[in-house]
Design a protein around this motif. Structure first.
Motif, short mmCIF file in Angstrom:
data_model
loop_
_atom_site.label_atom_id
_atom_site.label_comp_id
_atom_site.label_asym_id
_atom_site.label_seq_id
_atom_site.Cartn_x
_atom_site.Cartn_y
_atom_site.Cartn_z
N GLU A 119 -11.58 16.38 24.37
CA GLU A 119 -11.24 15.81 23.06
C GLU A 119 -9.88 16.31 22.59
N VAL A 122 -6.88 14.83 24.90
CA VAL A 122 -6.60 13.40 24.70
C VAL A 122 -5.95 13.18 23.34
N TYR A 123 -6.45 13.91 22.36
CA TYR A 123 -5.90 13.78 21.01
C TYR A 123 -4.44 14.24 20.97
N THR A 126 -2.11 11.79 22.82
CA THR A 126 -1.92 10.51 22.12
C THR A 126 -1.01 10.71 20.91
#
Lengths: 145, 145
Positions: A119, A122-123, A126
């Motif tokens: 989590e 990826v956060y 991005t």
């Protein structure tokens, strides 16, 4: 197990490298601040103002515009090795690859820790894409636990 | 195990609801298209042009501006239930919560599947935040597997 995350960002890798190592830039997509420029051998204190949290990371290796390796969790007795690699797809496009190693395969909470770690990466990546390609620095610090 | 992901988005929940259910909008942050408006009882074909992939989802429940439940994987014999809940923090701010259920706890690849699923949701919701708050629709379809 190792967590691996990869994202394509339409910027030269030299610019993406600076976003990680320059303490003036990291707050646009990830932690709110780091205590100094990321250089090989340095210990850096990273802060999350929003959560009033901070911790130390140890920069093990830096190859300009190509690779950063650091360790965190050493003080807690659970060292994790993070490797950020910037692959040049073409001069204007970079594949950012992050691997994190150091998970204990026998930890009963291994799955939860891997999912939680995924989590976070990826956060962050991005948000990095939003910052690098679109100049947006307001994506970070919005996940709710 | 259930995967849960939550993110805060500074937009009213009615606007966020439309981003999911309106086939003209979903391509700004997630799939490239859906075959029609998401309504209770409908089967919707969602496409990822970039990967030349498509699949069907079955919309089980819709509460306008509040909740969407759908099932995917039914045809493959591994139905997963996704619940998207829009919590009003204040009239201009929404907590978007997604849960996905249906993982087989005895699957030897359970951890990999949970991690992969988490990757997808964190990515989609961060892209949604970029689209809703900043009008950025170029974050999606950049993860590299």
């Amino acid at each position: 197990m190792i967590n691996q995350t990869k994202i394509e960002i339409r910027k030269p890798r030299a610019e993406i490298f600076e976003a990680f190592v320059d303490p003036e830039k990291i707050g646009n997509f990830w932690f709110s601040s780091s205590s100094s420029r990321w250089e090989e051998g340095q210990t850096i204190t990273i802060r999350y103002e929003e959560y009033d949290a901070e911790g130390d990371i140890h920069i093990l290796k830096v190859i300009d515009h190509e690779k950063i390796e650091y360790e965190w969790g050493r003080e807690e007795g659970e060292p994790h090795l993070v490797t950020i690699t910037l692959h040049e797809k073409d001069p204007e496009t970079t594949i950012v690859e992050v691997t994190e190693d150091g998970f204990d395969d026998h930890d009963p909470e291994l799955t939860e820790k891997l999912v939680d770690n995924k989590e976070g990466w990826v956060y962050a990546l991005t948000c990095l894409k939003g910052y690098m390609e679109f100049g947006v620095n307001g994506l970070r610090a919005a996940l709710v636990k």
